[in-house]
Design an enzyme around this catalytic site. Sequence first.
Site, mmCIF file in Angstrom:
data_model
loop_
_atom_site.group_PDB
_atom_site.id
_atom_site.type_symbol
_atom_site.label_atom_id
_atom_site.label_comp_id
_atom_site.label_asym_id
_atom_site.label_seq_id
_atom_site.Cartn_x
_atom_site.Cartn_y
_atom_site.Cartn_z
ATOM 1 N N SER A 104 11.750 -72.485 53.621
ATOM 2 C CA SER A 104 13.042 -71.948 53.186
ATOM 3 C C SER A 104 14.105 -72.143 54.259
ATOM 4 O O SER A 104 13.804 -72.110 55.464
ATOM 5 C CB SER A 104 12.888 -70.447 52.889
ATOM 6 O OG SER A 104 14.147 -69.819 52.758
ATOM 7 N N TYR A 111 10.956 -61.872 55.102
ATOM 8 C CA TYR A 111 10.710 -63.056 54.284
ATOM 9 C C TYR A 111 10.847 -64.327 55.125
ATOM 10 O O TYR A 111 9.970 -65.206 55.114
ATOM 11 C CB TYR A 111 11.678 -63.109 53.102
ATOM 12 C CG TYR A 111 11.645 -64.417 52.350
ATOM 13 C CD1 TYR A 111 10.555 -64.752 51.551
ATOM 14 C CD2 TYR A 111 12.695 -65.336 52.451
ATOM 15 C CE1 TYR A 111 10.509 -65.969 50.870
ATOM 16 C CE2 TYR A 111 12.656 -66.542 51.783
ATOM 17 C CZ TYR A 111 11.565 -66.856 50.991
ATOM 18 O OH TYR A 111 11.525 -68.053 50.339
#
Length: 322
Positions: free
Chosen positions: A129, A154
């Site tokens: 990501s 995350y």
Amino acid sequence: MPSSVSLITGVAGFIGSHLAAALLRRGERVVGVDNFDPFYPRDLKERRLREIARDGFHFVEADIRDRDAMFHLMATHRPRRLYHLAALAGVRPSIEQPHRYADVNVNGLVSVLDAARTAGCGAIVFASSSSVYGNNPKTPFAEDDPVDHPISPYAATKKAGELLMHTYAHLFNLRAACLRFFTVYGPGQRPDLAIATFMRRMRKGQPITLFGDGSTSRDYTFIDDIIEGVLRAADRIEQPDCGNYRIWNLGGSAPITLAHLVAAIERVSGLRAVIERKPPQPGDVERTFADLSRSRSELGFEPRTPLAEGLVRQWAWLLDSE
């Protein structure tokens, strides 16, 4: 020996379902696994699976943290390639449940990697990501920029995933590609993400919430461009001259502010947004902006879908799905 099967974890997700459809169109056999995590409704995920169901596709409901299930899955199908897309997504929920994000995104990855290497899987593509860049002061973000300062659990789990991929590539001679996705959108987008949320609420005449003053920016990337990049990366990582570990950015390389995004959705929908403003949220980065120099050079990757066109296609999908 590995078979010609491609295995996708998180196949019922937004990116996973599009990837499965693309592989099936190429004539590949696809095995997909998903556990229907309740982060968002199961019926949307089941609808995606119905849309891709055809000869050559086999679905298994299982949790990537279940090591016995993963070992059985890999031993049964012996995939040539593994696309590991399964993860708990979302910056803000990860702040509330860091233990769960670490369990799924890190322990789940280890479970999958152990099973894949034991089954002789040759190449593994990992969905990382852009969040790993944190609030990188340098733009655009390049793959060799420091990524040691994530600002959400995350993001930290995705950085951990990249490190694990490197470790397994080194120890077990796996071919490992890590793809840093930049805000993916398009038909079937995850319902919690900004574009899907804004379109859905505007369609219903409901207000939308903007966190901050609208100046934060994101590098939105259309789903078809992402899938093209994933396929190119999977092909490239298997080439002898590539090395056995590589990171590539996959983004649109054309960031837009939140305020300009809302205006673009207004133009596409013909609707006026009713905006409620709230303070910036912890964990949200100020900007994302992909440097595509490496991806262009090594993958021939080039995003081809302008934001205006992509928004039109996502809006049409929303209307058709009602």
